[in-house]
Scaffold this motif. Sequence first.
Motif, PDB file in Angstrom:
ATOM      1  N   SER A  40       0.830  -1.212   0.000  1.00 39.36           N
ATOM      2  CA  SER A  40       0.000   0.000   0.000  1.00 39.36           C
ATOM      3  C   SER A  40       0.856   1.249   0.000  1.00 39.36           C
ATOM      4  O   SER A  40       0.552   2.238  -0.694  1.00 39.36           O
ATOM      5  CB  SER A  40      -0.923  -0.002   1.228  1.00 39.36           C
ATOM      6  N   GLY A  41       1.953   1.218   0.772  1.00 38.08           N
ATOM      7  CA  GLY A  41       2.851   2.360   0.803  1.00 38.08           C
ATOM      8  C   GLY A  41       3.489   2.618  -0.552  1.00 38.08           C
ATOM      9  O   GLY A  41       3.622   3.775  -0.988  1.00 38.08           O
ATOM     10  N   ILE A  42       3.883   1.550  -1.225  1.00 39.11           N
ATOM     11  CA  ILE A  42       4.484   1.695  -2.552  1.00 39.11           C
ATOM     12  C   ILE A  42       3.478   2.277  -3.540  1.00 39.11           C
ATOM     13  O   ILE A  42       3.791   3.198  -4.308  1.00 39.11           O
ATOM     14  CB  ILE A  42       5.009   0.330  -3.052  1.00 39.11           C
ATOM     15  N   VAL A  43       2.249   1.763  -3.507  1.00 40.35           N
ATOM     16  CA  VAL A  43       1.212   2.264  -4.409  1.00 40.35           C
ATOM     17  C   VAL A  43       0.943   3.749  -4.134  1.00 40.35           C
ATOM     18  O   VAL A  43       0.845   4.568  -5.061  1.00 40.35           O
ATOM     19  CB  VAL A  43      -0.084   1.442  -4.251  1.00 40.35           C
ATOM     20  N   LEU A  44       0.827   4.098  -2.858  1.00 37.61           N
ATOM     21  CA  LEU A  44       0.591   5.500  -2.505  1.00 37.61           C
ATOM     22  C   LEU A  44       1.708   6.399  -3.015  1.00 37.61           C
ATOM     23  O   LEU A  44       1.469   7.493  -3.536  1.00 37.61           O
ATOM     24  CB  LEU A  44       0.471   5.626  -0.984  1.00 37.61           C
ATOM     25  N   TYR A  45       2.938   5.937  -2.846  1.00 29.93           N
ATOM     26  CA  TYR A  45       4.083   6.732  -3.290  1.00 29.93           C
ATOM     27  C   TYR A  45       4.040   6.933  -4.805  1.00 29.93           C
ATOM     28  O   TYR A  45       4.301   8.034  -5.299  1.00 29.93           O
ATOM     29  CB  TYR A  45       5.386   6.048  -2.882  1.00 29.93           C
ATOM     30  N   LEU A  46       3.676   5.880  -5.525  1.00 28.45           N
ATOM     31  CA  LEU A  46       3.667   5.957  -6.986  1.00 28.45           C
ATOM     32  C   LEU A  46       2.560   6.869  -7.515  1.00 28.45           C
ATOM     33  O   LEU A  46       2.729   7.508  -8.558  1.00 28.45           O
ATOM     34  CB  LEU A  46       3.522   4.553  -7.581  1.00 28.45           C
ATOM     35  N   ILE A  47       1.436   6.925  -6.816  1.00 26.37           N
ATOM     36  CA  ILE A  47       0.325   7.756  -7.300  1.00 26.37           C
ATOM     37  C   ILE A  47       0.276   9.114  -6.614  1.00 26.37           C
ATOM     38  O   ILE A  47      -0.642   9.905  -6.869  1.00 26.37           O
ATOM     39  CB  ILE A  47      -1.034   7.039  -7.108  1.00 26.37           C
ATOM     40  N   SER A  48       1.263   9.405  -5.759  1.00 23.29           N
ATOM     41  CA  SER A  48       1.231  10.650  -4.987  1.00 23.29           C
ATOM     42  C   SER A  48       1.211  11.883  -5.879  1.00 23.29           C
ATOM     43  O   SER A  48       0.523  12.873  -5.586  1.00 23.29           O
ATOM     44  CB  SER A  48       2.426  10.711  -4.028  1.00 23.29           C
ATOM     45  N   GLY A  49       1.945  11.833  -6.981  1.00 21.90           N
ATOM     46  CA  GLY A  49       1.979  12.979  -7.885  1.00 21.90           C
ATOM     47  C   GLY A  49       0.610  13.301  -8.456  1.00 21.90           C
ATOM     48  O   GLY A  49       0.201  14.467  -8.520  1.00 21.90           O
ATOM     49  N   LYS A  50      -0.109  12.256  -8.878  1.00 22.43           N
ATOM     50  CA  LYS A  50      -1.447  12.460  -9.433  1.00 22.43           C
ATOM     51  C   LYS A  50      -2.399  12.994  -8.370  1.00 22.43           C
ATOM     52  O   LYS A  50      -3.222  13.881  -8.634  1.00 22.43           O
ATOM     53  CB  LYS A  50      -1.977  11.138  -9.996  1.00 22.43           C
ATOM     54  N   LEU A  51      -2.293  12.466  -7.153  1.00 20.12           N
ATOM     55  CA  LEU A  51      -3.159  12.939  -6.070  1.00 20.12           C
ATOM     56  C   LEU A  51      -2.912  14.412  -5.775  1.00 20.12           C
ATOM     57  O   LEU A  51      -3.853  15.177  -5.550  1.00 20.12           O
ATOM     58  CB  LEU A  51      -2.929  12.097  -4.810  1.00 20.12           C
ATOM     59  N   VAL A  52      -1.640  14.823  -5.795  1.00 20.78           N
ATOM     60  CA  VAL A  52      -1.320  16.230  -5.561  1.00 20.78           C
ATOM     61  C   VAL A  52      -1.887  17.099  -6.684  1.00 20.78           C
ATOM     62  O   VAL A  52      -2.389  18.208  -6.443  1.00 20.78           O
ATOM     63  CB  VAL A  52       0.205  16.424  -5.417  1.00 20.78           C
ATOM     64  N   ASP A  53      -1.829  16.607  -7.923  1.00 18.47           N
ATOM     65  CA  ASP A  53      -2.427  17.346  -9.034  1.00 18.47           C
ATOM     66  C   ASP A  53      -3.907  17.562  -8.794  1.00 18.47           C
ATOM     67  O   ASP A  53      -4.443  18.653  -9.066  1.00 18.47           O
ATOM     68  CB  ASP A  53      -2.215  16.586 -10.352  1.00 18.47           C
TER      69      ASP A  53
END
Length: 474
Positions: free
Chosen positions: A434-447
């Motif tokens: 879950s942490g890895i997935v969150l890290y990978l999609i963090s940029g999109k979430l910030v957008d």
Amino acid sequence: MSSIPKTGDFLGHPKGLFLLFGTEMWERFSYYGMRAILVLYLVDLVERGGLGFTRGDALSLYGTFTMLVYLTPLIGGWLADNVLGQRKSIIIGGLLMALGQFTLGTPHEFVAGFEIEMFYAGLALLICGNGLFKPNISTMVGDLYKDGDHRRDGAFTIFYMGINLGAAIAPIVVGTIAEKVAWQYGFVAAGVGMIISVIMIYTLGNKYLGNIGVVPAAVVSKANSKSDKKEPLTKEERDRIKVIFIMSAFTIIFWAGFEQAGGLMNIFANDYTDRMIGAFEVPASWFQSVNAIFIVMFAPIIATIWVKMGPNEPTSPVKFAFGMFFLAIGFLFMIGATMQQGGDVTVKTSMSWLIFAYLFHTLGELCLSPIGLSMVSKLAPMRLASMLMGIWFLFTAMANKVAAFVGSFIGEGADSVDNAMAIFAGIAITATVSGIVLYLISGKLVDWMHGAEGNTEHTEEENLEEELEITATR
């Protein structure tokens, strides 16, 4: 409009702050004291004053209880905002919780044949009372200060210390009484803490709080409202709401692991941990104080680190990912504990395994909890803020039930050690992924946050206090 009483200051703050500090401290003493002994009481033998539940049934009930503890504040908050007002809600809720504790503390010989019925009645009173108390007292702290008052920042730090002080001492005091004397006396001790809380707010509220929290918020809001027109959601608002739901979904995984503290890890401390220090046996419930003690120690440090990083501070999704990784590391220590047992239920493991597990779980909490509610408050459209905050707590409630379901697989007998290892490993793996997935999609979430992340300028002190203020809602 709230009227702030002129009763003088103490340590540079309104005396009402310290009234709220004490009120919340004793309420947390009551709740965390009961929480520390609940599962242990359920699984203890009937002849020793317990209820004789199996581990699975005890953990399932514990999960249902803690789930409802997070659900009922949605109702209690609505009642406070629209009908009762915050002060009256706190007093009524406190009395219900005290009555619930004393109901749990009724000696079995006084209710022979109705022990289970009295137990469920006590839990119901605690759930209802918590729903009225929990959502209201924290919001009164800010009302002590006028807009622009710089002291508001330090106020939440002081209030936060009261919460964790109560959470730290409760398992030690209540747990010692419960395990060394009788379970029922432990619940009574927790009830006494709740009574002290109610007496403080009832007798001193008018003097030190004036009319703060007396008038329901909806009455004030309606008086200040200029328009009842409802506007449709914009694309920016829809994107921000998506972020809230995605991040909330990930918190189910974190809290499902973290909340093993009061359930499975509590049982592990009681049954499989060598708690002897010389001739003294450390009560299993004392380990429930470790998290609160670590929070007091490390929350200011972690919050300061984020602030000192300035523009390099990780985004909220990345902090969430860090929280997942710390949770996984904590469960690696629990895997180590089960490996020390070697599959033998008679082997007692070192206390250090549990302490290090709680340390890393606390670090994970401090990466996730302080910014979770803050994130919701920043992203939610104003007209939907209360509903979306309720959604956040709804996911937390779901997590508590998931935690109990997962922990219940420990079972009984010779296989319980192997089952515990499988549970700890499963949580660690799930948290890591879950942490890895969150890290990978963090940029999109910030957008999708559309500038809400780090788009305001505050002093270091204000940024630090934002971290500590939200942590105080634990």
